[in-house]
Design a protein around this motif. Structure first.
Motif, PDB file in Angstrom:
ATOM      1  N   ALA A 683       0.824  -1.204   0.000  1.00 64.45           N
ATOM      2  CA  ALA A 683       0.000   0.000   0.000  1.00 64.45           C
ATOM      3  C   ALA A 683       0.860   1.257   0.000  1.00 64.45           C
ATOM      4  O   ALA A 683       0.551   2.255  -0.668  1.00 64.45           O
ATOM      5  N   LEU A 684       1.979   1.214   0.761  1.00 59.60           N
ATOM      6  CA  LEU A 684       2.899   2.349   0.806  1.00 59.60           C
ATOM      7  C   LEU A 684       3.517   2.598  -0.574  1.00 59.60           C
ATOM      8  O   LEU A 684       3.705   3.755  -0.984  1.00 59.60           O
ATOM      9  N   MET A 685       3.786   1.519  -1.283  1.00 63.38           N
ATOM     10  CA  MET A 685       4.320   1.656  -2.651  1.00 63.38           C
ATOM     11  C   MET A 685       3.325   2.386  -3.538  1.00 63.38           C
ATOM     12  O   MET A 685       3.688   3.311  -4.271  1.00 63.38           O
ATOM     13  N   ARG A 686       2.038   1.981  -3.464  1.00 66.43           N
ATOM     14  CA  ARG A 686       1.018   2.622  -4.288  1.00 66.43           C
ATOM     15  C   ARG A 686       0.823   4.074  -3.894  1.00 66.43           C
ATOM     16  O   ARG A 686       0.639   4.948  -4.740  1.00 66.43           O
ATOM     17  N   GLU A 687       0.859   4.337  -2.582  1.00 67.56           N
ATOM     18  CA  GLU A 687       0.661   5.699  -2.084  1.00 67.56           C
ATOM     19  C   GLU A 687       1.753   6.643  -2.582  1.00 67.56           C
ATOM     20  O   GLU A 687       1.488   7.789  -2.944  1.00 67.56           O
ATOM     21  N   ARG A 688       2.996   6.145  -2.606  1.00 69.18           N
ATOM     22  CA  ARG A 688       4.118   6.978  -3.040  1.00 69.18           C
ATOM     23  C   ARG A 688       4.314   6.958  -4.562  1.00 69.18           C
ATOM     24  O   ARG A 688       5.191   7.652  -5.090  1.00 69.18           O
ATOM     25  N   GLY A 689       3.527   6.182  -5.254  1.00 65.10           N
ATOM     26  CA  GLY A 689       3.632   6.119  -6.710  1.00 65.10           C
ATOM     27  C   GLY A 689       4.855   5.392  -7.210  1.00 65.10           C
ATOM     28  O   GLY A 689       5.372   5.677  -8.308  1.00 65.10           O
ATOM     29  N   VAL A 690       5.347   4.437  -6.405  1.00 63.12           N
ATOM     30  CA  VAL A 690       6.522   3.658  -6.807  1.00 63.12           C
ATOM     31  C   VAL A 690       6.067   2.513  -7.691  1.00 63.12           C
ATOM     32  O   VAL A 690       5.199   1.725  -7.287  1.00 63.12           O
ATOM     33  N   ARG A 691       6.640   2.419  -8.882  1.00 58.81           N
ATOM     34  CA  ARG A 691       6.234   1.378  -9.832  1.00 58.81           C
ATOM     35  C   ARG A 691       7.256   0.255  -9.860  1.00 58.81           C
ATOM     36  O   ARG A 691       8.464   0.494  -9.816  1.00 58.81           O
ATOM     37  N   ASP A 692       6.729  -0.942  -9.964  1.00 56.56           N
ATOM     38  CA  ASP A 692       7.577  -2.128 -10.016  1.00 56.56           C
ATOM     39  C   ASP A 692       7.731  -2.564 -11.467  1.00 56.56           C
ATOM     40  O   ASP A 692       6.721  -2.813 -12.150  1.00 56.56           O
ATOM     41  N   GLY A 693       8.974  -2.628 -11.945  1.00 56.84           N
ATOM     42  CA  GLY A 693       9.209  -3.103 -13.307  1.00 56.84           C
ATOM     43  C   GLY A 693       9.056  -4.614 -13.368  1.00 56.84           C
ATOM     44  O   GLY A 693       9.544  -5.340 -12.497  1.00 56.84           O
ATOM     45  N   ASN A 694       8.362  -5.083 -14.414  1.00 58.89           N
ATOM     46  CA  ASN A 694       8.136  -6.521 -14.554  1.00 58.89           C
ATOM     47  C   ASN A 694       9.408  -7.227 -15.012  1.00 58.89           C
ATOM     48  O   ASN A 694      10.095  -6.773 -15.919  1.00 58.89           O
ATOM     49  N   GLY A 695       9.695  -8.357 -14.389  1.00 58.35           N
ATOM     50  CA  GLY A 695      10.796  -9.188 -14.850  1.00 58.35           C
ATOM     51  C   GLY A 695      10.398  -9.931 -16.112  1.00 58.35           C
ATOM     52  O   GLY A 695       9.220 -10.171 -16.358  1.00 58.35           O
ATOM     53  N   TYR A 696      11.377 -10.258 -16.939  1.00 54.64           N
ATOM     54  CA  TYR A 696      11.059 -10.964 -18.175  1.00 54.64           C
ATOM     55  C   TYR A 696      12.216 -11.882 -18.550  1.00 54.64           C
ATOM     56  O   TYR A 696      13.327 -11.750 -18.062  1.00 54.64           O
ATOM     57  N   SER A 697      11.893 -12.828 -19.431  1.00 51.07           N
ATOM     58  CA  SER A 697      12.905 -13.725 -19.982  1.00 51.07           C
ATOM     59  C   SER A 697      13.026 -13.445 -21.470  1.00 51.07           C
ATOM     60  O   SER A 697      12.040 -13.073 -22.122  1.00 51.07           O
ATOM     61  N   LEU A 698      14.230 -13.612 -21.996  1.00 52.66           N
ATOM     62  CA  LEU A 698      14.480 -13.342 -23.406  1.00 52.66           C
ATOM     63  C   LEU A 698      15.051 -14.598 -24.044  1.00 52.66           C
ATOM     64  O   LEU A 698      16.014 -15.174 -23.545  1.00 52.66           O
ATOM     65  N   LEU A 699      14.412 -15.025 -25.155  1.00 51.91           N
ATOM     66  CA  LEU A 699      14.853 -16.229 -25.852  1.00 51.91           C
ATOM     67  C   LEU A 699      15.092 -15.885 -27.313  1.00 51.91           C
ATOM     68  O   LEU A 699      14.228 -15.291 -27.964  1.00 51.91           O
ATOM     69  N   HIS A 700      16.277 -16.221 -27.836  1.00 54.53           N
ATOM     70  CA  HIS A 700      16.619 -15.954 -29.225  1.00 54.53           C
ATOM     71  C   HIS A 700      16.371 -17.210 -30.047  1.00 54.53           C
ATOM     72  O   HIS A 700      16.901 -18.274 -29.748  1.00 54.53           O
ATOM     73  N   VAL A 701      15.562 -17.052 -31.076  1.00 50.84           N
ATOM     74  CA  VAL A 701      15.277 -18.142 -32.004  1.00 50.84           C
ATOM     75  C   VAL A 701      15.592 -17.638 -33.400  1.00 50.84           C
ATOM     76  O   VAL A 701      14.942 -16.700 -33.886  1.00 50.84           O
ATOM     77  N   GLY A 702      16.592 -18.230 -34.027  1.00 49.20           N
ATOM     78  CA  GLY A 702      17.015 -17.754 -35.342  1.00 49.20           C
ATOM     79  C   GLY A 702      17.566 -16.352 -35.221  1.00 49.20           C
ATOM     80  O   GLY A 702      18.476 -16.078 -34.470  1.00 49.20           O
ATOM     81  N   GLN A 703      16.961 -15.406 -35.962  1.00 49.91           N
ATOM     82  CA  GLN A 703      17.410 -14.016 -35.936  1.00 49.91           C
ATOM     83  C   GLN A 703      16.474 -13.133 -35.117  1.00 49.91           C
ATOM     84  O   GLN A 703      16.607 -11.920 -35.130  1.00 49.91           O
TER      85      GLN A 703
END
Length: 750
Positions: A683-703
């Motif tokens: 709730a404190l995060m939302r109140e202060r407007g702190v945004r959480d960046g989403n984690g992601y995975s990256l997979l290379h297939v061909g080019q």
């Protein structure tokens, strides 16, 4: 003016010859020669072949084009066309009046050409700036067997380096030796200039050493040659030797070369000494010297002196304004640079591409993206056709401001793209965290058959490291080897880093071992590569090897070693390294090293000693968010909420808008079952407007790179992907060895 026939007859050729000898004394006497000729013709006397040449010489001296052309017609009527000396005189008249077309027609129509004819026309074209025609005529003269004189040979050698036909210049050097002119001072100076412009300093120096006598031009040419290739210390050493020769006086050309060298090494004291000498010799009012003084003082970071020189100059040209503008930018006086540009516009000074490049540098360094857009709009509004240098500077500025869409639009609109254009775009995408676009641009560049340079490869390797593309890193390595760039220290160091980021420390070490020389950055990258890939003991062994080498460890090296020990669980070894640092006055630890020790102890579960390290930091050092964050992470891992609250409070106080502290605290509460405290933190995060960046995975297939965010169902094959993830998860629970699947390449069509 009338001349009696008897008087003219008694005067004869002797009187006319005396008049010609006196003709050099004043313009009036040159006019008298022409008047005498007209007097002779008025009484119907035919002049002989000795009288005609001085008359054309007088016309050339007075620039009397109409009289000269009229006399040419008179000579043709009298049948003097077959006289070679007369034709040479007429041709010289046309050349000195700048009428090269008439001179060329006359030369082509001459029945008999001698060495004077060839030398005159060659000298004329070369002296009037038409180097190609002059050089072609010189080659024809050689085929015809005529000998060139010293003046023509000097001009031909100058034409060779201006046109870039160095091979022909070398052939002329051999001709000079065969012709017996090898020891002529002006020829030697011209040859030395040829070698200097080719950046063949070895040949230029050898020519200089072999000279039996030297004048100020000889010294100036060689000093300028060393300055041209950036060997400023050698240039200054030559100047010292020149100063010891009391017979050689400093001239404007030598002064400009010396000032350039002083600016190159930042030698303000010597530059001021040369300036004083120039004032004493009266050269300070010279426009070119003034421009060089502005450049020298600017590069020596004495911009106030440069401004004073600029303000006191009796006359200024575009180079003066551009030098002052560039000097202000170099000294980080960005607002003053823009004010100077406004002054240029008010005074009606025409600005050019050099002006625009300096302004774009000011915008880039001042962090003003809007100014860059304004300059671009001025170029468009005024329908200017900027050259590649300006467009590349615009590309670079947009890239630095991470405005890659604008950079791409500009790049696509460019009629001509050179290596710098491509490299700037690749660098821009690599620096803005878009490695896939950087790699795609590199492939397009190769399709356009543009050969990469060191800057291109450094940017490509940065992209390879960011995307962890091992296959592409190997391809880049092969290209580096083919283009003979592996000898470059920066390229090899970047290659080590790229392989390390791809997880292949064996290849990193192989590149490292083959390097003929290594600097501190190379050692640090290799130590860091071993540490980040879990080879802590190998990192410590490399540290010992480094201490036995000429390159000694610095703070960055020790930070990499401490990080390796922290992640490798080598607590005692890490603490031992830290103790060595504290005992070495050259390796005193800073906040980052203390933070690393806190992380090391925290990972080992020794939270109390971790806190002691934070609270016992020496005066002048204060634990930052990194140290308290490491302690908070350790509290979360080991479930110590009491100490974790204090650490969380410090982290959120120092970085109130960073999501890391909130998430660590929230996860710590969740791990210990304190759901209420976890909800409060969210709730404190939302109140202060702190945004959480989403984690992601990256997979290379061909080019193509495929990005997967947690719980994201946007990918067209997300069902198959999640099924495979569940399958792999199940195998892991059953203890199945899935190492063979780590680099498994998916066939998305089946």
């Amino acid at each position: 003016m009338r001349f009696p026939v008897a008087s003219l007859l008694s005067c004869g050729k002797l009187h006319f010859r005396d008049l010609v000898i006196k003709g050099s004394e004043s313009e009036q006497q040159w006019r008298d020669i022409i008047s005498q000729y007209h007097g002779i013709r008025k009484v119907a006397l035919l002049p002989d072949s000795e009288i005609v040449p001085p008359v054309f010489k007088a016309c050339a001296h007075l620039q009397s084009v109409n009289q000269g052309v009229s006399l040419h017609a008179d000579v043709l009527k009298q049948g003097f066309k077959s006289y070679t000396s007369t034709c040479n005189s007429i041709m010289n008249f046309y050349i000195k009046c700048g009428m090269m077309g008439s001179a060329s027609i006359l030369f082509d129509g001459m029945v008999n050409k001698d060495s004077v004819s060839w030398n005159s026309v060659i000298h004329g074209f070369l002296n009037n700036g038409d180097a190609e025609v002059g050089l072609d005529l010189f080659l024809q003269a050689r085929v015809s067997g005529f000998k060139s004189n010293v003046a023509s040979l000097v001009l031909v050698l100058q034409a060779c380096w201006r046109l870039g036909v160095i091979t022909e210049g070398l052939n002329i050097h051999s001709l000079v030796i065969r012709s017996g002119f090898a020891y002529d001072l002006s020829i030697q100076n011209a040859l030395m200039s040829l070698y200097a412009k080719c950046e063949d300093l070895e040949s230029a120096q050898r020519m200089f050493d072999e000279m039996s006598e030297r004048d100020v031009i000889s010294w100036s040419v060689l000093i300028s040659a060393y300055g041209q290739v950036g060997e400023f210390l050698d240039a200054l050493k030559l100047f010292q030797e020149m100063s010891m020769d009391t017979a050689i006086g400093l001239d404007g050309l030598a002064a400009i070369a010396i000032l350039q060298a002083c600016g190159g090494v930042g030698d303000l004291r010597r530059g001021m000494s040369v300036h004083g000498h120039l004032i004493h010799r009266g050269f300070d009012a010279d426009l070119f010297v003034g421009n060089s003084l502005i450049d020298m003082y600017s590069k020596c970071l004495a911009v106030d002196s440069a401004c004073l020189i600029f303000d006191q100059m009796p006359q200024k040209n575009n180079v003066s304004w551009n030098s002052m503008l560039s000097g202000l930018v170099h000294n980080e006086k960005y607002s003053e640079a823009l004010a100077l540009f406004d002054q240029m516009k008010k005074e009606g000074i025409a600005w050019d591409e050099v002006t625009l490049v300096s302004l774009l540098q000011a915008c880039k360094k001042a962090g003003e993206a809007m100014w860059t857009k304004c300059i671009h709009s001025v170029i468009i509004r005024q329908l200017l056709d900027p050259n590649e240098m300006v467009l590349n500077s615009l590309l670079d500025a947009y890239s630095k401001f991470e405005l890659m869409q604008l950079a791409l639009r500009l790049f696509n609109s460019m009629k001509r793209r050179n290596l710098i254009s491509w490299s700037t775009m690749i660098t821009g995408y690599a620096h803005t965290g878009r490695p896939d676009e950087a790699i795609a641009f590199f492939r397009d560049m190769r399709l356009a058959q543009v050969k990469p340079n060191i800057v291109t490869m450094l940017s490509l390797l940065e992209a390879c490291a960011a995307s962890a593309e091992l296959k592409l890193s190997k391809s880049a390595h092969a290209m580096i080897a083919r283009n003979n760039l592996a000898k470059d220290l920066a390229v090899s160091t970047s290659l080590i880093n790229a392989y390390a980021k791809c997880g292949d420390t064996k290849l990193s070490k192989r590149v490292f071992d083959k390097m003929p020389e290594r600097n501190i950055l190379t050692w640090n990258v290799m130590v860091g590569a071993l540490g980040m890939n879990g080879h802590a003991r190998e990192a410590l062994a490399l540290l010992n090897e480094m201490e036995s080498s000429p390159v000694k460890p610095n703070g960055v090296t020790m930070l990499s070693v401490l990080s390796a020990c922290s992640h490798g669980g080598l607590i005692q070894e890490g603490l031992s390294c830290f103790q060595r640092m504290m005992q070495d006055p050259m390796l005193q630890p800073n906040v980052e090293h203390y933070s690393c020790i806190v992380d090391m102890l925290g990972r080992a579960g020794d939270l109390q000693n971790a806190v002691k390290v934070i609270r016992s930091m020496p005066e002048g050092l204060e634990a930052g968010a990194a140290a308290w964050g490491a302690l908070l992470s350790a509290c979360k891992r080991h479930g110590d909420c009491e100490l974790g609250r204090e650490a969380a409070s410090r982290v959120m106080e120092m970085e109130p808008m960073s999501p890391a502290g909130y998430l660590l605290t929230s996860n710590m509460y969740a791990g210990t079952g304190l759901r209420g405290d976890m909800a409060k933190m969210r709730a404190l995060m939302r109140e202060r407007g702190v945004r959480d960046g989403n984690g992601y995975s990256l997979l290379h297939v061909g080019q193509k790179a495929h990005r997967f965010v947690a719980w994201d169902a946007c990918h067209p094959q997300c069902r198959e992907i999640y099924c495979m993830v569940e399958l792999l998860h199940g195998w892991m629970k059953l203890g199945v060895d899935i190492e063979e699947f780590i680099f498994w390449e998916c066939d998305w069509d089946h």
